[in-house]
Design a protein around this motif. Structure first.
Motif, PDB file in Angstrom:
ATOM      1  N   ILE A  52      -2.709  -4.540   4.556  1.00 33.08           N
ATOM      2  CA  ILE A  52      -3.228  -3.567   3.594  1.00 33.08           C
ATOM      3  C   ILE A  52      -3.989  -2.460   4.307  1.00 33.08           C
ATOM      4  N   LEU A  54      -0.972  -1.312  -4.171  1.00 33.98           N
ATOM      5  CA  LEU A  54      -2.339  -1.604  -3.760  1.00 33.98           C
ATOM      6  C   LEU A  54      -2.916  -0.388  -3.046  1.00 33.98           C
ATOM      7  N   LYS A  55      -4.230  -0.374  -2.899  1.00 34.85           N
ATOM      8  CA  LYS A  55      -4.902   0.672  -2.151  1.00 34.85           C
ATOM      9  C   LYS A  55      -5.619   0.054  -0.950  1.00 34.85           C
ATOM     10  N   LYS A  56      -5.874   0.864   0.057  1.00 35.47           N
ATOM     11  CA  LYS A  56      -6.589   0.377   1.231  1.00 35.47           C
ATOM     12  C   LYS A  56      -7.940  -0.207   0.841  1.00 35.47           C
ATOM     13  N   GLU A  57      -8.585   0.366  -0.174  1.00 40.40           N
ATOM     14  CA  GLU A  57      -9.894  -0.099  -0.612  1.00 40.40           C
ATOM     15  C   GLU A  57      -9.854  -1.525  -1.153  1.00 40.40           C
ATOM     16  N   ASP A  58      -8.671  -1.997  -1.544  1.00 36.80           N
ATOM     17  CA  ASP A  58      -8.545  -3.365  -2.044  1.00 36.80           C
ATOM     18  C   ASP A  58      -8.806  -4.396  -0.955  1.00 36.80           C
ATOM     19  N   SER A  59      -8.776  -3.976   0.297  1.00 34.12           N
ATOM     20  CA  SER A  59      -9.028  -4.912   1.393  1.00 34.12           C
ATOM     21  C   SER A  59     -10.471  -5.416   1.406  1.00 34.12           C
ATOM     22  N   PRO A  98     -12.751  -6.328  -1.221  1.00 34.67           N
ATOM     23  CA  PRO A  98     -13.017  -7.570  -1.971  1.00 34.67           C
ATOM     24  C   PRO A  98     -12.229  -8.764  -1.437  1.00 34.67           C
ATOM     25  N   LEU A  99     -11.011  -8.518  -0.965  1.00 39.52           N
ATOM     26  CA  LEU A  99     -10.221  -9.616  -0.403  1.00 39.52           C
ATOM     27  C   LEU A  99     -10.869 -10.157   0.869  1.00 39.52           C
ATOM     28  N   SER A 100     -11.455  -9.278   1.684  1.00 36.88           N
ATOM     29  CA  SER A 100     -12.144  -9.711   2.895  1.00 36.88           C
ATOM     30  C   SER A 100     -13.374 -10.540   2.565  1.00 36.88           C
ATOM     31  N   ILE A 122      -4.381  -8.996   4.340  1.00 43.11           N
ATOM     32  CA  ILE A 122      -5.453  -7.993   4.342  1.00 43.11           C
ATOM     33  C   ILE A 122      -5.260  -7.013   5.491  1.00 43.11           C
ATOM     34  N   VAL A 125       0.833  -1.203   0.000  1.00 47.38           N
ATOM     35  CA  VAL A 125       0.000   0.000   0.000  1.00 47.38           C
ATOM     36  C   VAL A 125       0.864   1.248   0.000  1.00 47.38           C
TER      37      VAL A 125
END
Length: 239
Positions: free
Chosen positions: A132, A31-36, A38-40, A129, A26
């Motif tokens: 991130i 990566l961006k924090k917002e990517d967490s 969909p991964l979650s 995650i 990040v």
């Protein structure tokens, strides 16, 4: 005790390394924090159910059946006790929902009972995650979490200690603690750090995900101290 500490240090080091990897991804803009988010969703709705199913894909016999039944008794006792204690401390200490869940649910699936390749993988995935989320958080914000030390003490020391007292009471029933090794595994689950799923759910529902991630990492780091201490108390109380 020595046979316990070295694998524990290796486990913690691997988890923290993955957290740092997510943090760096990040901070470097990959990566961006917002990517967490969909991964979650993948972790909670896909990987977690698969781990549960694969964990029970074992050949059944009388010994395995007895051990599973004992594990169920140990686990259900811990769950009910932790839910009761969590509700009590929430009212007494005015805890928010993230703090309460951090006390009640442990990282047993990723920390103590990652018995399959899938179980080991999801542990690293969830810590990625967490990294991130932390990577998108201002470092100075860490100082604002005043209760994190109290939460860590209750989760790693107080709650497992209360669980030992309950098990001491239950041990009066014949056969309840006939398998010390089996109990040790389940006790390590009860003394594990805060569940990674707490931070995953916090991300999904946008409820202080940064705070939940900090608690997860902080309690994971402290287990190198807390686990040997609690195993020592286990030997003293139950023998």
């Amino acid at each position: 005790m020595e046979n316990l500490i070295f694998p524990l240090i290796i486990k913690i080091a691997s988890l923290i390394f993955v957290v740092l990897a997510g943090f760096v991804l990040v901070r470097t803009g990959l990566l961006k924090k917002e990517d967490s988010l969909p991964l979650s969703k993948i972790a909670v709705f896909l990987l977690s159910p698969c781990v549960i199913i694969s964990s029970f894909s074992v050949e059944m016999n009388a010994t395995v059946g007895k051990n599973l039944f004992l594990c169920f008794l140990y686990a259900i006792s811990a769950n009910f006790l932790f839910l009761l204690l969590g509700t009590l401390f929430r009212k007494v200490l005015n805890l928010n929902v993230v703090e309460e869940m951090s006390l009640e649910y442990t990282n047993c699936g990723n920390f103590a009972l990652a018995i399959s390749d899938l179980g080991k993988m999801i542990g690293l995935f969830t810590m990625l995650i967490t990294g991130i989320v932390l990577g998108g958080m201002p470092i100075k914000k860490l100082s604002s979490y005043k209760k994190i030390y109290l939460i860590a003490f209750l989760r790693l020391f107080a709650f497992p200690f209360f669980y030992l007292l309950l098990m001491k009471l239950c041990s009066m029933a014949s056969g309840f603690l006939d398998n010390p090794t089996l109990f040790l595994v389940t006790f390590l689950s009860a003394a594990a750090p805060t569940a990674a799923n707490v931070s995953q759910l916090a991300i999904l529902f946008r409820k202080e995900e940064e705070y939940a991630s900090c608690i997860n990492v902080f309690t994971t780091l402290l287990t190198v101290i807390s686990i040997p201490v609690m195993v020592f108390f286990s030997d003293k109380i139950l023998t």
